[in-house]
Scaffold this motif. Structure first.
Motif, PDB file in Angstrom:
ATOM      1  N   ARG A 236       0.828  -1.200   0.000  1.00  0.00           N
ATOM      2  CA  ARG A 236       0.000   0.000   0.000  1.00  0.00           C
ATOM      3  C   ARG A 236       0.865   1.255   0.000  1.00  0.00           C
ATOM      4  O   ARG A 236       0.557   2.231  -0.696  1.00  0.00           O
ATOM      5  N   SER A 252      -5.041  14.798  -1.450  1.00  0.00           N
ATOM      6  CA  SER A 252      -6.520  14.713  -1.455  1.00  0.00           C
ATOM      7  C   SER A 252      -6.995  13.720  -2.500  1.00  0.00           C
ATOM      8  O   SER A 252      -7.902  12.916  -2.261  1.00  0.00           O
ATOM      9  N   GLN A 253      -6.385  13.736  -3.683  1.00  0.00           N
ATOM     10  CA  GLN A 253      -6.767  12.803  -4.732  1.00  0.00           C
ATOM     11  C   GLN A 253      -6.406  11.369  -4.358  1.00  0.00           C
ATOM     12  O   GLN A 253      -7.152  10.434  -4.656  1.00  0.00           O
ATOM     13  N   SER A 255      -6.235  10.194  -1.276  1.00  0.00           N
ATOM     14  CA  SER A 255      -7.178   9.755  -0.237  1.00  0.00           C
ATOM     15  C   SER A 255      -8.502   9.335  -0.857  1.00  0.00           C
ATOM     16  O   SER A 255      -9.128   8.350  -0.427  1.00  0.00           O
ATOM     17  N   ALA A 256      -8.946  10.066  -1.894  1.00  0.00           N
ATOM     18  CA  ALA A 256     -10.186   9.678  -2.571  1.00  0.00           C
ATOM     19  C   ALA A 256      -9.994   8.385  -3.342  1.00  0.00           C
ATOM     20  O   ALA A 256     -10.916   7.547  -3.414  1.00  0.00           O
ATOM     21  N   GLU A 257      -8.833   8.184  -3.914  1.00  0.00           N
ATOM     22  CA  GLU A 257      -8.552   6.968  -4.683  1.00  0.00           C
ATOM     23  C   GLU A 257      -8.526   5.729  -3.797  1.00  0.00           C
ATOM     24  O   GLU A 257      -9.038   4.669  -4.166  1.00  0.00           O
ATOM     25  N   LEU A 258      -7.950   5.883  -2.586  1.00  0.00           N
ATOM     26  CA  LEU A 258      -7.809   4.714  -1.708  1.00  0.00           C
ATOM     27  C   LEU A 258      -8.916   4.602  -0.667  1.00  0.00           C
ATOM     28  O   LEU A 258      -9.004   3.600   0.047  1.00  0.00           O
ATOM     29  N   GLY A 259      -9.729   5.660  -0.547  1.00  0.00           N
ATOM     30  CA  GLY A 259     -10.812   5.618   0.433  1.00  0.00           C
ATOM     31  C   GLY A 259     -10.334   5.774   1.857  1.00  0.00           C
ATOM     32  O   GLY A 259     -10.931   5.212   2.778  1.00  0.00           O
ATOM     33  N   VAL A 260      -9.280   6.538   2.067  1.00  0.00           N
ATOM     34  CA  VAL A 260      -8.758   6.821   3.407  1.00  0.00           C
ATOM     35  C   VAL A 260      -8.679   8.333   3.563  1.00  0.00           C
ATOM     36  O   VAL A 260      -8.797   9.086   2.585  1.00  0.00           O
ATOM     37  N   SER A 261      -8.435   8.791   4.789  1.00  0.00           N
ATOM     38  CA  SER A 261      -8.363  10.230   5.028  1.00  0.00           C
ATOM     39  C   SER A 261      -7.050  10.796   4.505  1.00  0.00           C
ATOM     40  O   SER A 261      -6.043  10.083   4.385  1.00  0.00           O
ATOM     41  N   GLN A 262      -7.066  12.083   4.237  1.00  0.00           N
ATOM     42  CA  GLN A 262      -5.853  12.763   3.763  1.00  0.00           C
ATOM     43  C   GLN A 262      -4.780  12.739   4.835  1.00  0.00           C
ATOM     44  O   GLN A 262      -3.594  12.620   4.539  1.00  0.00           O
TER      45      GLN A 262
END
Length: 284
Positions: A236, A252-253, A255-262
Protein backbone atom coordinates in the motif's frame (compact mmCIF):
# COMPACT_ATOMS: atom_id res chain seq x y z
CA UNK A 1 73.84 38.67 -32.27
CA UNK A 2 76.78 41.03 -31.82
CA UNK A 3 77.84 39.95 -28.33
CA UNK A 4 80.77 42.36 -28.28
CA UNK A 5 78.41 45.24 -28.95
CA UNK A 6 76.03 44.04 -26.25
CA UNK A 7 78.86 43.82 -23.76
CA UNK A 8 79.92 47.36 -24.58
CA UNK A 9 76.38 48.69 -24.18
CA UNK A 10 75.90 46.85 -20.90
CA UNK A 11 79.19 48.17 -19.57
CA UNK A 12 78.17 51.74 -20.36
CA UNK A 13 74.72 51.50 -18.83
CA UNK A 14 74.84 49.52 -15.59
CA UNK A 15 77.65 48.24 -13.38
CA UNK A 16 78.76 44.71 -14.10
CA UNK A 17 77.43 42.22 -11.55
CA UNK A 18 79.89 41.30 -8.85
CA UNK A 19 80.94 37.73 -8.40
CA UNK A 20 79.71 35.86 -5.31
CA UNK A 21 81.71 36.82 -2.29
CA UNK A 22 83.59 39.61 -4.07
CA UNK A 23 81.58 42.73 -3.22
CA UNK A 24 78.55 41.23 -1.49
CA UNK A 25 76.34 38.17 -1.15
CA UNK A 26 75.66 35.88 -4.14
CA UNK A 27 72.93 37.07 -6.50
CA UNK A 28 69.51 35.47 -6.23
CA UNK A 29 66.89 34.91 -8.98
CA UNK A 30 64.95 37.85 -7.57
CA UNK A 31 67.96 40.17 -7.69
CA UNK A 32 68.89 38.97 -11.17
CA UNK A 33 65.35 39.75 -12.31
CA UNK A 34 65.58 43.23 -10.83
CA UNK A 35 68.94 43.77 -12.56
CA UNK A 36 67.45 42.64 -15.88
CA UNK A 37 64.53 45.05 -15.49
CA UNK A 38 66.86 47.91 -14.62
CA UNK A 39 69.10 47.12 -17.60
CA UNK A 40 66.04 46.90 -19.87
CA UNK A 41 64.83 50.35 -18.79
CA UNK A 42 68.23 51.90 -19.44
CA UNK A 43 68.57 50.20 -22.83
CA UNK A 44 65.10 51.33 -23.95
CA UNK A 45 65.97 54.88 -22.89
CA UNK A 46 69.01 54.68 -25.18
CA UNK A 47 67.11 52.99 -28.02
CA UNK A 48 64.54 55.80 -28.24
CA UNK A 49 67.21 58.31 -29.25
CA UNK A 50 68.86 56.12 -31.90
CA UNK A 51 68.06 55.95 -35.60
CA UNK A 52 66.74 52.52 -36.67
CA UNK A 53 69.14 50.69 -38.95
CA UNK A 54 72.28 52.26 -37.52
CA UNK A 55 74.97 50.05 -35.97
CA UNK A 56 74.42 51.60 -32.53
CA UNK A 57 70.66 50.96 -32.73
CA UNK A 58 71.32 47.32 -33.66
CA UNK A 59 73.76 46.87 -30.76
CA UNK A 60 71.31 48.25 -28.20
CA UNK A 61 68.46 46.21 -29.67
CA UNK A 62 70.57 43.04 -29.52
CA UNK A 63 71.44 43.82 -25.89
CA UNK A 64 67.71 44.12 -25.12
CA UNK A 65 67.07 40.72 -26.69
CA UNK A 66 69.91 39.15 -24.72
CA UNK A 67 68.78 40.71 -21.44
CA UNK A 68 65.22 39.42 -21.83
CA UNK A 69 65.89 35.87 -23.02
CA UNK A 70 65.08 34.56 -19.50
CA UNK A 71 61.55 35.86 -20.09
CA UNK A 72 61.32 33.70 -23.22
CA UNK A 73 62.62 30.64 -21.40
CA UNK A 74 60.07 31.19 -18.63
CA UNK A 75 57.24 31.39 -21.18
CA UNK A 76 58.53 28.37 -23.11
CA UNK A 77 58.57 26.24 -19.95
CA UNK A 78 54.77 26.40 -19.92
CA UNK A 79 54.79 24.28 -23.10
CA UNK A 80 57.29 21.68 -21.88
CA UNK A 81 54.73 18.85 -22.16
CA UNK A 82 54.09 19.40 -25.87
CA UNK A 83 56.50 16.79 -27.33
CA UNK A 84 58.42 19.50 -29.19
CA UNK A 85 62.14 20.32 -28.70
CA UNK A 86 62.49 23.08 -26.13
CA UNK A 87 65.09 24.76 -28.35
CA UNK A 88 62.48 25.19 -31.10
CA UNK A 89 59.93 26.65 -28.67
CA UNK A 90 62.51 29.11 -27.30
CA UNK A 91 63.46 30.13 -30.84
CA UNK A 92 59.82 30.85 -31.69
CA UNK A 93 59.35 32.72 -28.41
CA UNK A 94 62.41 34.83 -29.22
CA UNK A 95 60.66 35.99 -32.40
CA UNK A 96 57.79 37.17 -30.21
CA UNK A 97 60.28 38.93 -27.93
CA UNK A 98 61.81 40.77 -30.88
CA UNK A 99 58.37 41.85 -32.07
CA UNK A 100 57.57 43.11 -28.57
CA UNK A 101 60.83 45.09 -28.40
CA UNK A 102 60.11 46.74 -31.76
CA UNK A 103 56.58 47.74 -30.68
CA UNK A 104 57.25 48.73 -27.07
CA UNK A 105 56.72 52.37 -26.08
CA UNK A 106 58.47 53.20 -22.77
CA UNK A 107 56.42 56.39 -22.48
CA UNK A 108 53.25 54.47 -21.66
CA UNK A 109 54.48 53.61 -18.20
CA UNK A 110 54.10 49.83 -18.59
CA UNK A 111 56.82 47.43 -17.50
CA UNK A 112 58.33 45.67 -20.51
CA UNK A 113 57.87 42.09 -19.17
CA UNK A 114 54.15 42.82 -18.68
CA UNK A 115 53.92 44.07 -22.26
CA UNK A 116 56.08 41.36 -23.82
CA UNK A 117 54.72 38.20 -22.18
CA UNK A 118 51.41 38.07 -24.14
CA UNK A 119 53.32 38.58 -27.39
CA UNK A 120 55.83 35.84 -26.62
CA UNK A 121 53.17 33.35 -25.51
CA UNK A 122 50.98 34.26 -28.49
CA UNK A 123 53.82 33.59 -30.92
CA UNK A 124 54.44 30.18 -29.35
CA UNK A 125 50.74 29.28 -29.48
CA UNK A 126 50.59 30.36 -33.12
CA UNK A 127 53.53 28.08 -33.84
CA UNK A 128 51.74 25.10 -32.33
CA UNK A 129 48.53 25.99 -34.15
CA UNK A 130 50.05 26.39 -37.60
CA UNK A 131 53.11 24.14 -37.73
CA UNK A 132 52.98 21.37 -35.17
CA UNK A 133 51.31 18.08 -35.95
CA UNK A 134 48.13 17.42 -34.06
CA UNK A 135 49.20 13.76 -33.79
CA UNK A 136 52.78 12.83 -33.02
CA UNK A 137 54.29 10.55 -35.69
CA UNK A 138 57.63 8.71 -35.68
CA UNK A 139 60.58 10.69 -36.97
CA UNK A 140 61.30 8.21 -39.78
CA UNK A 141 57.73 8.44 -41.02
CA UNK A 142 57.90 12.23 -40.94
CA UNK A 143 61.15 12.21 -42.95
CA UNK A 144 59.59 9.86 -45.51
CA UNK A 145 56.55 12.13 -45.73
CA UNK A 146 58.82 15.01 -46.75
CA UNK A 147 60.21 12.82 -49.58
CA UNK A 148 56.73 11.69 -50.61
CA UNK A 149 55.51 15.28 -50.70
CA UNK A 150 58.47 16.34 -52.86
CA UNK A 151 58.03 13.39 -55.22
CA UNK A 152 54.32 14.14 -55.52
CA UNK A 153 55.04 17.70 -56.64
CA UNK A 154 57.66 16.54 -59.17
CA UNK A 155 55.40 13.87 -60.66
CA UNK A 156 52.46 16.27 -60.82
CA UNK A 157 54.54 18.66 -62.93
CA UNK A 158 55.88 15.80 -65.05
CA UNK A 159 52.53 14.13 -65.83
CA UNK A 160 50.20 17.11 -65.55
CA UNK A 161 48.04 15.28 -63.01
CA UNK A 162 48.16 13.93 -59.50
CA UNK A 163 50.38 10.85 -59.35
CA UNK A 164 49.12 7.48 -58.20
CA UNK A 165 50.43 5.75 -55.10
CA UNK A 166 52.23 3.21 -57.29
CA UNK A 167 54.03 5.97 -59.23
CA UNK A 168 55.20 7.64 -56.02
CA UNK A 169 56.34 4.31 -54.61
CA UNK A 170 58.28 3.54 -57.81
CA UNK A 171 59.98 6.95 -57.74
CA UNK A 172 61.11 6.55 -54.12
CA UNK A 173 61.72 2.78 -54.23
CA UNK A 174 59.24 2.27 -51.42
CA UNK A 175 56.30 -0.02 -50.86
CA UNK A 176 52.84 1.34 -51.55
CA UNK A 177 51.87 0.70 -47.93
CA UNK A 178 54.72 2.95 -46.79
CA UNK A 179 53.62 5.71 -49.15
CA UNK A 180 50.03 5.50 -47.88
CA UNK A 181 51.28 5.63 -44.28
CA UNK A 182 53.34 8.74 -45.08
CA UNK A 183 50.37 10.46 -46.70
CA UNK A 184 48.26 9.68 -43.64
CA UNK A 185 51.02 11.06 -41.39
CA UNK A 186 51.08 14.27 -43.40
CA UNK A 187 47.41 14.82 -42.64
CA UNK A 188 48.20 15.00 -38.94
CA UNK A 189 49.61 18.51 -39.39
CA UNK A 190 46.13 19.97 -39.42
CA UNK A 191 42.99 18.80 -37.67
CA UNK A 192 39.77 18.67 -39.68
CA UNK A 193 37.08 21.02 -38.45
CA UNK A 194 34.12 19.30 -36.84
CA UNK A 195 31.89 21.60 -38.87
CA UNK A 196 33.50 20.72 -42.20
CA UNK A 197 31.26 18.80 -44.62
CA UNK A 198 32.49 15.38 -45.67
CA UNK A 199 33.94 15.33 -49.15
CA UNK A 200 32.02 13.41 -51.80
CA UNK A 201 29.60 11.47 -49.62
CA UNK A 202 27.10 14.29 -49.12
CA UNK A 203 26.99 13.54 -45.42
CA UNK A 204 26.68 16.29 -42.81
CA UNK A 205 29.72 17.50 -40.89
CA UNK A 206 31.31 15.50 -38.10
CA UNK A 207 29.74 17.77 -35.50
CA UNK A 208 26.25 16.76 -36.65
CA UNK A 209 27.12 13.08 -36.31
CA UNK A 210 28.65 13.21 -32.86
CA UNK A 211 26.71 11.69 -30.01
CA UNK A 212 25.50 13.77 -27.13
CA UNK A 213 25.13 13.21 -23.43
CA UNK A 214 21.64 12.10 -22.54
CA UNK A 215 20.37 14.47 -19.83
CA UNK A 216 18.51 11.54 -18.23
CA UNK A 217 21.70 9.48 -17.93
CA UNK A 218 22.59 10.96 -14.55
CA UNK A 219 19.28 9.74 -13.15
CA UNK A 220 19.79 6.07 -14.07
CA UNK A 221 21.57 5.20 -10.83
CA UNK A 222 19.05 7.16 -8.78
CA UNK A 223 16.09 5.40 -10.40
CA UNK A 224 17.72 2.02 -9.84
CA UNK A 225 18.32 2.89 -6.19
CA UNK A 226 14.71 4.06 -5.72
CA UNK A 227 13.40 0.87 -7.34
CA UNK A 228 15.53 -1.21 -5.00
CA UNK A 229 14.27 0.69 -1.96
CA UNK A 230 10.60 0.72 -2.99
CA UNK A 231 10.31 -3.07 -3.03
CA UNK A 232 11.17 -3.05 0.68
CA UNK A 233 7.96 -1.12 1.51
CA UNK A 234 4.52 -2.59 2.06
CA UNK A 235 2.39 -2.78 -1.06
CA UNK A 236 0.00 0.00 0.00
CA UNK A 237 2.85 2.42 0.75
CA UNK A 238 4.43 1.60 -2.61
CA UNK A 239 1.15 2.47 -4.33
CA UNK A 240 0.83 5.76 -2.44
CA UNK A 241 4.35 6.80 -3.45
CA UNK A 242 3.68 5.88 -7.06
CA UNK A 243 0.43 7.83 -7.09
CA UNK A 244 2.08 10.84 -5.45
CA UNK A 245 5.36 11.09 -7.34
CA UNK A 246 4.82 9.18 -10.60
CA UNK A 247 1.14 9.98 -11.28
CA UNK A 248 1.52 13.45 -9.67
CA UNK A 249 -1.69 13.14 -7.63
CA UNK A 250 -2.26 15.35 -4.62
CA UNK A 251 -2.79 13.90 -1.17
CA UNK A 252 -6.52 14.71 -1.45
CA UNK A 253 -6.77 12.80 -4.73
CA UNK A 254 -4.88 9.86 -3.27
CA UNK A 255 -7.18 9.75 -0.24
CA UNK A 256 -10.19 9.68 -2.57
CA UNK A 257 -8.55 6.97 -4.68
CA UNK A 258 -7.81 4.71 -1.71
CA UNK A 259 -10.81 5.62 0.43
CA UNK A 260 -8.76 6.82 3.41
CA UNK A 261 -8.36 10.23 5.03
CA UNK A 262 -5.85 12.76 3.76
CA UNK A 263 -4.22 12.79 7.20
CA UNK A 264 -3.67 9.04 6.97
CA UNK A 265 -2.10 9.44 3.55
CA UNK A 266 0.23 12.10 4.97
CA UNK A 267 1.27 9.81 7.85
CA UNK A 268 1.92 6.91 5.48
CA UNK A 269 4.08 9.12 3.25
CA UNK A 270 6.11 10.32 6.25
CA UNK A 271 6.58 6.74 7.46
CA UNK A 272 7.63 5.60 3.97
CA UNK A 273 10.23 8.38 3.76
CA UNK A 274 11.64 7.41 7.15
CA UNK A 275 12.00 3.77 6.05
CA UNK A 276 13.63 4.74 2.76
CA UNK A 277 16.15 7.02 4.52
CA UNK A 278 17.08 4.30 7.02
CA UNK A 279 17.51 1.77 4.21
CA UNK A 280 19.68 4.14 2.11
CA UNK A 281 23.15 4.14 3.73
CA UNK A 282 24.76 6.17 0.94
CA UNK A 283 26.07 9.45 2.27
CA UNK A 284 24.49 12.46 0.58
Amino acid sequence: MDREGMANVSARTVPSPSTPGENGPPSTPKSRGADARALTQVLFAQLVGLEPGTPEHSRVRDALIEANLPLVRYAAARFRSRNEPMEDIIQVGTIGLINAIDRFDPGRGVQFPTFAMPTVVGEIKRYFRDNVRTVHVPRRLHELWVQVNSATEDLTVQHGRSPTTAEIAERLKLGEDEVLACIEAGRSYHATSLEAAQEGDGMPGLLDRLGYEDPALAGVEHRDLVRHLLVQLPEREQRILLLRYYSNLTQSQISAELGVSQMHVSRLLSRSFARLRSANRIDS
